[in-house]
Write a protein that holds these residues in place. Sequence first.
Motif, mmCIF file in Angstrom:
data_model
loop_
_atom_site.group_PDB
_atom_site.id
_atom_site.type_symbol
_atom_site.label_atom_id
_atom_site.label_comp_id
_atom_site.label_asym_id
_atom_site.label_seq_id
_atom_site.Cartn_x
_atom_site.Cartn_y
_atom_site.Cartn_z
ATOM 1 N N LYS A 173 -37.002 30.896 -30.647
ATOM 2 C CA LYS A 173 -37.995 29.833 -30.550
ATOM 3 C C LYS A 173 -37.583 28.891 -29.406
ATOM 4 N N THR B 23 -42.303 31.725 -28.258
ATOM 5 C CA THR B 23 -41.273 32.591 -28.829
ATOM 6 C C THR B 23 -40.959 33.727 -27.858
ATOM 7 N N GLN C 109 -35.257 36.833 -32.118
ATOM 8 C CA GLN C 109 -36.509 36.110 -31.987
ATOM 9 C C GLN C 109 -36.149 34.654 -31.702
#
Length: 735
Positions: free
Chosen positions: A463, A469, A461
């Motif tokens: 950022k 995201t 995941q």
Amino acid sequence: MRALILAGTSLAALTAARAQEATPRAGASVQLDEISVESRGAGGVTGPVAGGASIGSPTGVEDPRGPVAGYVATRSATATKTNTRLVETPQSITVVGRKQIETQNAQTLTQATQYVAGAFSGSFGFDTRNTFIYLRGFNVSDYGIYRDGLQTLNYGFGYFNVNTFGLERIEILRGPAAVLFGAGSPGGIVNQVSKRPTTEPFGYVEVGGGSFGQKYAAYDFGGPADKEGHWFYRVTGYGRNGGTQVDGAPDDSYYIAPSVTYRPDGATSLTVLTSFQHDNTAVTANFLPYIGTVRPQALGLRIPRSLNVGDAKLNTYQRDQAFLGYEFEHVFNETWAFRQNLRYSFGESFQNSDIGQLGYAFGDATQTQLARYQFRDHARVNIFQVDNQAEARFSDGFFRHDVLMGLDYKDYRLTDNQASLFPASNLNIVAPVYAGADGIPSPYLINSNTFTQLGLYVQDQIKITDRLTLLLGGRQDFADNRVVDKLNNGLGNTGRSDNGTTYRTALIYNFDNGLAPYVSYSTSFQPLIGTGRLSDTFKPETGTQIEGGVKFEPPGQGYFLTLAGFDIHRKNTLTPDPVNTLFQVQLGEVRSTGFEAQLVANVFEGLDVAASYTIYGLTNERGGADILGKVPVNVPENFANAFFDYTIPVGALRGFGFGGGVRYFGRSFADTANLYRVPDYVLFDAQVHYNWDRWRLAVTATNIGDRRYVSSCQAFNSCFYGDARRVLASLSYKW
């Protein structure tokens, strides 16, 4: 040995820093070492049973495996296997919390998911043996039901059914989840999250009863087990007995679930979860002809909904099931931590009943003689599963990462003994006479099935900015399916080995006002257990989905809205064998394209709302000429629902509450050629309750108008009546 080696390779996820230890006063709530940064895992101990943060979560932050405040959950560990906010999750997911389950007095998973977008629950009508749920048009009852992140695999007649009183929340993830779980249809999965030990001592008892002579009692208590605050426990129990809407069919169930958590410090937690359940019921999902249920038969009659199509003297279903497992997690430092989930599951069931499914007897012009056959099955299931996860949270100088790496293993073993007697005596639907068994069924299948699956997965995941995201995930599975034919001395032995690669990529953008548009693409790979009529093994199912949508959770407003559009292609699907419906065949490819909306809201103090709408086009894109372009059976083309509950918060009537719901189901088809339609129907639910001090009195009613309806048909001679009106009164006390 292989399983032990895999069990020892655990790595997983939490990020923590230690705080000071505190020694509590006797009888006081316990405060352990707190985790000072947001945990990406989930602790084994929850906060107060009425809600609150868990140990391991920041104060006021919802535990993804703990209580939900009202109807609006904010976090989940199902979609990503990490502690992620729902508004930052680029996939459609609905969380049904404990409060909503209790308000509706939902005693089965079917009842608890009736107000969820994309979910068609009870597709086989009123059935006390098992849960049948379709997500986005696809059956998830076989490979798509999970408990605490581990599969409760249901194949053949060896299936598990979890008591909802033992659940803290139910999470319905729509769309493929194979990249993390390695199994499940492209329609999605249903993850049932068990109640866990609590940091504060509490107790709860409840008694109730109502329709069809049902009576039940339940208890739930737990808290700290030592003064130092390192041991916690919880014991949940439930007992029910009485009848059902089918004459002579009992619905008795007994359940107990002890659990314990050991937490020596703020960085380490071990939670042992156990449960045992015994069920004694019958075949209540009667396989009835289309003529006589959906449409009147020759005399203008309809088959009574209460008719025991089996035999009041020969209609048995009994099951014992047990779960024993643990969840272990440890934090190394601010970057690395590990988690391991392990469980052994056992189930044994016995069924013996006369079944319809054959229509009316040959030459019966009045259509009053229902043809039957006797069916008997004895199944024993053993499942060992372990899921090892390593999670790292760090910055590479440009982007922030939450990397999850996992290794999971599953060993499934089923011994299945099926027998039939064909034909059995006919049953007069106007004046039924029950005489017991017609003879001894002859075995036609005695198989020993072994299925193993090893998976390696990774997810990141990323950022890219504080608002954008990117989610990337991939998985490689290695599966082996072996069948030993004991009936024919091994002549029908068969097996196959398969491997598959799945992946998911998604983007989500979070605006400051709570708006979050997202898009995702994912694939699925599902190895299939067992064989067909000719002892042929099945190829794995595969699927792809593209999904786009928007989530809206305005800060401080108390509601959550999800809108999603999807396009799913599913290949190598299983359908009943037209030659012998006791077996299945793979007929081709099915496409599901649709839209769904879900709203959950705590509108203002005392008012909770859940509503959803689903519509999709479901078609066979490959297969024989008779099904090409046709809509598969069993599933309505659209459905909608809305439910509310209001409790007066102040004044002379404080504590008095009421509410209700409406459920609409569109038409479906009863045959593969789409010549026979099952009409749409509308159902109404209601509830009233009163809270005072520590007491609660409640009365709930589902299908309050007692409408007789056919929930769906699997075939022209396999139609199923839905639930009759069910009224339950309950009285509870908590301390």
